[in-house]
Design an enzyme around this catalytic site. Sequence first.
Site, PDB file in Angstrom:
ATOM      1  N   ASP A   1     -15.543  -3.643  -0.158  1.00 24.29           N
ATOM      2  CA  ASP A   1     -14.891  -3.514   1.308  1.00 24.29           C
ATOM      3  C   ASP A   1     -16.042  -3.026   2.236  1.00 24.29           C
ATOM      4  O   ASP A   1     -17.011  -2.197   1.817  1.00 24.29           O
ATOM      5  CB  ASP A   1     -14.137  -1.987   1.232  1.00 24.29           C
ATOM      6  CG  ASP A   1     -13.069  -2.258   0.215  1.00 24.29           C
ATOM      7  OD1 ASP A   1     -12.386  -3.226   0.036  1.00 24.29           O
ATOM      8  OD2 ASP A   1     -12.713  -1.232  -0.760  1.00 24.29           O
TER       9      ASP A   1
ATOM     10  N   ASP B   1       0.745  -1.177  -0.002  1.00 25.15           N
ATOM     11  CA  ASP B   1      -0.028  -0.058   0.011  1.00 25.15           C
ATOM     12  C   ASP B   1       0.819   1.344   0.092  1.00 25.15           C
ATOM     13  O   ASP B   1       1.657   1.462   0.715  1.00 25.15           O
ATOM     14  CB  ASP B   1      -0.806   0.025   1.180  1.00 25.15           C
ATOM     15  CG  ASP B   1      -2.040  -1.230   1.091  1.00 25.15           C
ATOM     16  OD1 ASP B   1      -2.113  -1.725   0.120  1.00 25.15           O
ATOM     17  OD2 ASP B   1      -2.486  -1.180   2.288  1.00 25.15           O
TER      18      ASP B   1
END
Length: 243
Positions: A130, A8
């Site tokens: 998500d 990330d």
Amino acid sequence: MIIFPAIDIKNGKCVRLTKGDFSTAEKVADDYMITAKSFALYGAEWIHMIDLDGAKFAKPRNADIFLDVAANTELKVQVGGGIRTLETVESYLSRGIARVILGSVAVQNPGLVKTAVREFGSERVVVGIDAKNGMVATNGWLETSEVNFISLAKQMGQAGVRYFIFTDIDKDGTLSRPNHIKTRQLQTEVAEFGGNVIASGGIKTINNIKTLKKNGVYGAICGKSIYCGTLNLAAAIKLTIDS
């Protein structure tokens, strides 16, 4: 089953978050390229990369990093974060990125997802789901919608999507094991139209990988567990290859 080691990116740095909270950003590696190449040495064929700044500000902020990995490693790069237009999808896919992840836009503009699948193919477009308490979160997980995660998957399946990344936000970055119940439920639902689920969030040990494999899950994204040393990447990859 495929293991997707993860990087990330926030402000050009390799970080990890806990439960999607930007204030918990923690540096986990010094150099994204060295890290990516180390994953390849351990046998990884794919890498999962997220533009955290892009997710927050709704447009790519670290694209050069992802394109650099795609151009200078043999890894297939799967990228998400801030991809909200067909122009961005085309830009990534035409410049070496193997797959793009469409998250918030799947809720806010499902027609765009359908067009992307039609133009670029179902192998190259992934929908990121998500969820918090079963409801889909958007805009870098800063907002929670009224859309149920199963309902969104079915809607996207009708649009031609065949790959889904499922993240239980309450599990993300916690090393507390994945939400096996919801992940298995989603895999069962999408299997009806040939869908594949990639599990994300909470993976800690190889036993978690074994359970996901047993449940028929297509892939697993592993980030913090690799950086913290609770999961041996090479062993996890070997497990997924062996019958």
